[in-house]
Design an enzyme around this catalytic site. Structure first.
Site, PDB file in Angstrom:
ATOM      1  N   ASP A 140       9.001 135.205  96.128  1.00  0.00           N
ATOM      2  CA  ASP A 140       8.365 134.084  96.833  1.00  0.00           C
ATOM      3  C   ASP A 140       6.854 134.254  96.936  1.00  0.00           C
ATOM      4  O   ASP A 140       6.227 133.726  97.847  1.00  0.00           O
ATOM      5  CB  ASP A 140       8.957 133.910  98.245  1.00  0.00           C
ATOM      6  CG  ASP A 140      10.476 133.835  98.238  1.00  0.00           C
ATOM      7  OD1 ASP A 140      11.001 132.938  97.563  1.00  0.00           O
ATOM      8  OD2 ASP A 140      11.126 134.670  98.888  1.00  0.00           O
ATOM      9  N   HIS A 163      11.388 128.511  92.942  1.00  0.00           N
ATOM     10  CA  HIS A 163       9.948 128.497  93.122  1.00  0.00           C
ATOM     11  C   HIS A 163       9.463 127.060  93.215  1.00  0.00           C
ATOM     12  O   HIS A 163      10.077 126.136  92.690  1.00  0.00           O
ATOM     13  CB  HIS A 163       9.213 129.261  92.015  1.00  0.00           C
ATOM     14  CG  HIS A 163       9.701 128.960  90.633  1.00  0.00           C
ATOM     15  ND1 HIS A 163      10.604 129.775  89.993  1.00  0.00           N
ATOM     16  CD2 HIS A 163       9.423 127.958  89.772  1.00  0.00           C
ATOM     17  CE1 HIS A 163      10.855 129.279  88.788  1.00  0.00           C
ATOM     18  NE2 HIS A 163      10.156 128.182  88.636  1.00  0.00           N
ATOM     19  N   GLN A 208      12.350 136.680  90.584  1.00  0.00           N
ATOM     20  CA  GLN A 208      12.405 137.652  91.675  1.00  0.00           C
ATOM     21  C   GLN A 208      11.108 138.469  91.755  1.00  0.00           C
ATOM     22  O   GLN A 208      10.049 137.909  91.680  1.00  0.00           O
ATOM     23  CB  GLN A 208      13.638 138.559  91.557  1.00  0.00           C
ATOM     24  CG  GLN A 208      14.947 137.847  91.765  1.00  0.00           C
ATOM     25  CD  GLN A 208      15.562 137.389  90.464  1.00  0.00           C
ATOM     26  OE1 GLN A 208      15.297 137.922  89.391  1.00  0.00           O
ATOM     27  NE2 GLN A 208      16.392 136.388  90.538  1.00  0.00           N
ATOM     28  N   ARG A 230      16.798 129.821 103.733  1.00  0.00           N
ATOM     29  CA  ARG A 230      16.662 130.808 104.800  1.00  0.00           C
ATOM     30  C   ARG A 230      15.192 131.030 105.145  1.00  0.00           C
ATOM     31  O   ARG A 230      14.338 131.057 104.265  1.00  0.00           O
ATOM     32  CB  ARG A 230      17.286 132.145 104.380  1.00  0.00           C
ATOM     33  CG  ARG A 230      18.809 132.119 104.295  1.00  0.00           C
ATOM     34  CD  ARG A 230      19.377 133.478 103.907  1.00  0.00           C
ATOM     35  NE  ARG A 230      19.208 133.757 102.490  1.00  0.00           N
ATOM     36  CZ  ARG A 230      19.694 134.839 101.886  1.00  0.00           C
ATOM     37  NH1 ARG A 230      20.355 135.744 102.580  1.00  0.00           N
ATOM     38  NH2 ARG A 230      19.507 135.024 100.593  1.00  0.00           N
ATOM     39  N   GLY A 252      -5.508 132.188  95.439  1.00  0.00           N
ATOM     40  CA  GLY A 252      -4.990 130.904  95.883  1.00  0.00           C
ATOM     41  C   GLY A 252      -5.478 130.582  97.279  1.00  0.00           C
ATOM     42  O   GLY A 252      -5.314 131.388  98.198  1.00  0.00           O
TER      43      GLY A 252
END
Length: 430
Positions: free
Chosen positions: A13, A41, A223, A302, A412
């Site tokens: 993530d 993603h 991952q 989640r 970013g």
């Protein structure tokens, strides 16, 4: 010619989809070399948000050819649902290529995944329940079904029957479940054959031929490093190798052809599911990072566990992946929080560890040793160069670079494609 591999440096993530989207428009191929529909993603294009699970982010590029490599495990139902969803929004999925050697996720893999997790109870790994682990287990046990098998019905039937000979024994005798009829599985696979056939290629040959012709190939790992079955926090890991070496194996592009290894890393740390997490926060700052950072899993829904930046993990990820560059994401989330702790080492039973501890037991007991830096108050979401960042933000990035041992080439400052500062462009370097 450039072959670039993108790898998550933490527990997933990190924003790999954004990195792939930014670079994907300038390359000829975007390859997913590992994983399945267990690693989602998010990509923002033209103000629209796309949530991808199985398909590579390059599917949204107008020019790049998206490829599912031989190291991917493919749920055909999920694949075509995702394709149809994108096409309904105007995206073009007709360029998709799929390796004939990729393995397939069968319905019995999903059944076993869910049953086994329930059986383990408190000892459960926290899988997505999508059958990824059982599919990889069959691959290693040499009883898996590959994409090419569904084009030969006799081979397909033989493989399915052989696999279910064992799995039905487990379902009935161990888990008190009903046996699965092999014929229903065969029919399931065959129902996708005609739609799948135009997409299936010898992807290893096509990718290497493209590199020989001077084209650019981007490999988008799923991952992340700390979820790697060998290098991650075992057993709380995935079932494949989402590190740089795994990208080579899962694509058929040899390691000597990789020109850049780009690690994607958040300005803080997150994790989904069970497992050790030294910098995890249980206070208001953990809630702040969850809320401000939008930390909810694309695939699972989640809430992600949140913690401060861990430079021990960053150094470890740089080492095992041979990172040439880092892409730092979500720097904007830390705006205005006062002070920012950075984990520089661990304390394990009174002993300082500047590098990853030898054993998982030690890592499980690791306590973070922090240094702090002042945060900035200014809005950075419109900054387009490093020099435009507030000095405190620049100092934070440079300190992470120093601690991590790898240059921060991309930064970013927001979720959009254009909210990225480029200090060093890997596609402009030989």
């Amino acid at each position: 010619m450039a072959a670039i591999v993108i790898v998550g440096a933490q527990w997933g993530d990190e924003g790999k989809g954004k990195a792939t989207d930014i670079l994907g428009g300038r390359v000829d191929y975007v390859v997913k070399p590992n994983g399945g529909n267990n690693a989602g993603h998010t990509v923002v294009v033209g103000g629209e948000k796309y949530e991808l699970k199985l398909l590579p982010a390059g599917i949204l590029s107008e020019n790049a050819v998206p490829v599912l490599g031989n190291g991917v495990v493919i749920n055909l139902e999920a694949l075509f649902e995702e394709i149809e969803g994108l096409e309904a929004r105007g995206a073009d999925a007709s360029r998709l290529r799929i390796s004939a050697n990729a393995h397939l996720v069968a319905p019995y893999h999903q059944t076993l995944d869910r049953v086994q997790e329930r059986f383990l109870g408190k000892r459960a790994i926290g899988t997505t329940g999508r059958g990824i682990g059982p599919a990889y287990a069959d691959k290693v046990a040499r009883v898996g079904v590959r994409v090419q098998d569904i084009f030969d019905e006799s081979i397909l039937r033989q493989k399915v029957e052989s696999a279910l000979d064992i799995k039905n024994q487990m379902l009935v005798k161990m888990y008190n479940r009903k046996a699965i009829d092999p014929e229903t599985i065969v029919e399931y696979f065959l129902s996708y054959r005609d739609r799948l056939e135009p997409m299936v290629v010898d992807s290893e040959y096509e990718l290497n031929t493209a590199l020989d012709a001077g084209k650019h190939v981007l490999m988008e790992g799923g991952q992340a490093t700390m979820l790697d079955v060998d290098h991650g926090t075992y057993p709380f890991v995935t079932s494949s190798n989402p590190t740089a070496g795994g990208a080579s194996v899962g694509s058929g592009v040899g390691p000597t052809r990789i020109t850049h290894s780009l690690g994607i890393i958040k300005a803080y740390t997150t994790r989904v599911g069970a497992g050790p997490f030294p910098t995890e926060l249980f206070d208001k700052w953990g809630e702040y990072l969850q809320t401000t950072g939008g930390e909810v899993g694309v695939n699972t829904g989640r809430t992600r566990r949140c913690g401060w930046y861990d430079s021990v993990i960053a150094r470890y990820a740089s080492r095992v992946n041979g990172f040439t560059d880092y892409f730092l994401t979500k720097l904007d989330v830390l705006t205005g929080i006062g002070e920012i702790p950075i984990c520089v080492a661990y304390d394990v039973d009174g002993e300082r560890f500047d590098e990853m501890p030898l054993t998982q037991s030690q890592f499980h007991h690791a306590q973070p040793i922090y240094e702090t830096m002042p945060a900035w108050e200014e809005d950075i979401t419109g900054c387009t160069t490093f020099e435009e960042l507030p000095q405190k933000a620049q100092d934070y990035v440079l300190r992470l670079e120093e601690l991590s041992g790898t240059r921060m080439s991309y930064i970013g400052v927001g979720p959009g494609r254009d909210q990225t500062i480029v200090r060093h462009d890997v596609l402009d370097e030989k």
